[in-house]
Design an enzyme around this catalytic site. Sequence first.
Site, PDB file in Angstrom:
ATOM      1  N   ARG A 110      69.777 -29.199 -93.200  1.00 61.38           N
ATOM      2  CA  ARG A 110      70.951 -29.956 -92.704  1.00 61.38           C
ATOM      3  C   ARG A 110      71.125 -29.843 -91.189  1.00 61.38           C
ATOM      4  O   ARG A 110      72.225 -30.013 -90.671  1.00 61.38           O
ATOM      5  CB  ARG A 110      72.231 -29.533 -93.419  1.00 61.38           C
ATOM      6  N   LYS A 132      69.525 -40.352 -80.563  1.00 62.24           N
ATOM      7  CA  LYS A 132      69.168 -41.246 -81.675  1.00 62.24           C
ATOM      8  C   LYS A 132      67.801 -40.819 -82.167  1.00 62.24           C
ATOM      9  O   LYS A 132      66.832 -40.817 -81.380  1.00 62.24           O
ATOM     10  CB  LYS A 132      69.094 -42.693 -81.199  1.00 62.24           C
ATOM     11  N   GLU A 174      61.497 -49.967 -68.743  1.00 63.78           N
ATOM     12  CA  GLU A 174      62.804 -49.298 -68.899  1.00 63.78           C
ATOM     13  C   GLU A 174      63.343 -48.884 -67.523  1.00 63.78           C
ATOM     14  O   GLU A 174      64.541 -48.963 -67.277  1.00 63.78           O
ATOM     15  CB  GLU A 174      62.690 -48.077 -69.815  1.00 63.78           C
ATOM     16  N   LYS A 208      71.264 -42.692 -67.888  1.00 65.61           N
ATOM     17  CA  LYS A 208      71.275 -42.590 -69.359  1.00 65.61           C
ATOM     18  C   LYS A 208      72.246 -41.502 -69.798  1.00 65.61           C
ATOM     19  O   LYS A 208      73.021 -41.683 -70.748  1.00 65.61           O
ATOM     20  CB  LYS A 208      69.868 -42.300 -69.886  1.00 65.61           C
ATOM     21  N   GLU A 218      77.369 -45.184 -79.760  1.00 69.75           N
ATOM     22  CA  GLU A 218      77.262 -46.629 -79.542  1.00 69.75           C
ATOM     23  C   GLU A 218      78.425 -47.407 -80.134  1.00 69.75           C
ATOM     24  O   GLU A 218      78.250 -48.408 -80.828  1.00 69.75           O
ATOM     25  CB  GLU A 218      75.915 -47.157 -80.068  1.00 69.75           C
ATOM     26  N   ARG A 222      77.580 -47.944 -74.728  1.00 68.97           N
ATOM     27  CA  ARG A 222      76.158 -47.585 -74.858  1.00 68.97           C
ATOM     28  C   ARG A 222      75.261 -48.805 -75.081  1.00 68.97           C
ATOM     29  O   ARG A 222      74.061 -48.765 -74.813  1.00 68.97           O
ATOM     30  CB  ARG A 222      75.999 -46.557 -75.989  1.00 68.97           C
ATOM     31  N   ASN A 226      70.747 -51.570 -73.946  1.00 68.96           N
ATOM     32  CA  ASN A 226      69.889 -52.594 -74.560  1.00 68.96           C
ATOM     33  C   ASN A 226      69.647 -53.773 -73.628  1.00 68.96           C
ATOM     34  O   ASN A 226      69.207 -54.837 -74.074  1.00 68.96           O
ATOM     35  CB  ASN A 226      70.523 -53.108 -75.864  1.00 68.96           C
ATOM     36  N   HIS A 229      66.722 -56.115 -74.141  1.00 67.90           N
ATOM     37  CA  HIS A 229      66.098 -55.747 -75.412  1.00 67.90           C
ATOM     38  C   HIS A 229      66.212 -56.803 -76.514  1.00 67.90           C
ATOM     39  O   HIS A 229      65.453 -56.760 -77.476  1.00 67.90           O
ATOM     40  CB  HIS A 229      66.665 -54.417 -75.921  1.00 67.90           C
ATOM     41  N   HIS A 233      62.944 -57.347 -78.549  1.00 73.37           N
ATOM     42  CA  HIS A 233      62.796 -57.078 -79.987  1.00 73.37           C
ATOM     43  C   HIS A 233      62.314 -58.327 -80.717  1.00 73.37           C
ATOM     44  O   HIS A 233      61.505 -58.247 -81.648  1.00 73.37           O
ATOM     45  CB  HIS A 233      64.115 -56.595 -80.584  1.00 73.37           C
ATOM     46  N   HIS A 245      56.156 -52.279 -75.370  1.00 69.97           N
ATOM     47  CA  HIS A 245      57.625 -52.402 -75.450  1.00 69.97           C
ATOM     48  C   HIS A 245      58.262 -52.682 -74.085  1.00 69.97           C
ATOM     49  O   HIS A 245      59.040 -53.626 -73.923  1.00 69.97           O
ATOM     50  CB  HIS A 245      58.209 -51.132 -76.068  1.00 69.97           C
TER      51      HIS A 245
HETATM   52  N1  GLY Z   1      66.632 -41.173 -78.585  1.00 69.88           N
HETATM   53  C1  GLY Z   1      66.939 -42.271 -77.782  1.00 69.88           C
HETATM   54  C2  GLY Z   1      68.380 -42.521 -77.646  1.00 69.88           C
HETATM   55  O1  GLY Z   1      69.190 -41.806 -78.174  1.00 69.88           O
HETATM   56  O2  GLY Z   1      68.768 -43.470 -76.986  1.00 69.88           O
END
Ligand code: GLY
Length: 339
Positions: A110, A132, A174, A208, A218, A222, A226, A229, A233, A245
């Site tokens: 966990r 993320k 990026e 960032k 997000e 946040r 993108n 993007h 995508h 990418h």
């Molecule tokens: N791991 C990438 C982010 O959190 O944006």
Amino acid sequence: MTVINVGLRDRSYPVHVGPKALEMLGELIPSEARRVAVITQESIPWSVDPSIGALTIKVPDGESAKSLSVIEDICRKMTAAGFTRADVVVAVGGGVVTDVGGFAAAVYHRGIRFINVATTLLAQVDAAIGGKTGVNLVEGKNLVGAFWQPTAVICDTEMLTTLPIREYRSGLGEVAKYHFLGSVPATPEGSTGAVVDAEVVAACVQIKADVVAADEREGGRRAILNYGHTLAHAIETAGAYDLRHGEAVAVGIAYAAEVARRLGRISDERVAEHHQVLSGYDLPSRLPRGLDTEELLELFNRDKKAVQGVTLVLDGPDGVEPVTGIDTTILRDALGTLR
Ligand code: GLY
């Protein structure tokens, strides 16, 4: 060496940026951790100091590593080696490895601690920071994951000197994005494909870190990460085009500028500034041949952000922000200018 703090209260963490930052790793491993699992890939030419006493787990090369079966495999190997909640994962690699290593750490017992050692430009300025983590399903990318913050991130800029050129350019896409989200030192006049230095990486990491600290999950701001993007995508989903990418993000940035101009949000000069930044990094700003406009528009509608009609992140008088319900004629017309 620059140390940038990602300010998330009790989950705050440092990002160490600069040449030889990898030497910090030993100090960053929590003292109570008795075992360290290094998650990496065969193709990653970097390893960690063997005195760290690590169990090395190599995941498959490429995006195929982002699967639930790989997560199961990692967790089973850690179980066999007796890993407990006090132990730590160190992900050494690009965005695939930091996503997989982070998600394994998020779900093992966990949640255990993890440290990212970002070996690509894209991971250093973006993927390794922000929490993320996740893997893909056959049905789509990143559909299973967790917000799980690392306890530290290492961006050793010496690692970038051996990156293959296409991998490097992917990161530059990026970097180009951050020019429109905050303050990034300009590329030297007249240079193309400019090699970024630790100062530029640190500037991107700072932007960032600030955005993540303001909106970890997000809920709003946040989404500006993108920028470029939505089209990127769509190009990637349409598939079969030889763009990495970050190169697809570059085309997406040029597109976002064209849409913003048509909506009266930015001037011709600001559009030109977009093109200057992209060409300064020798990045593409045109669509690959053969991409069907109607297919791209259809893919915009399937984008996760398209809750109230197509949503693009666009530049404007108040900076970059999500804009909803954009007229299809404008979207189609702007695609035409990228041919
Ligand atoms: N791991 C990438 C982010 O959190 O944006």
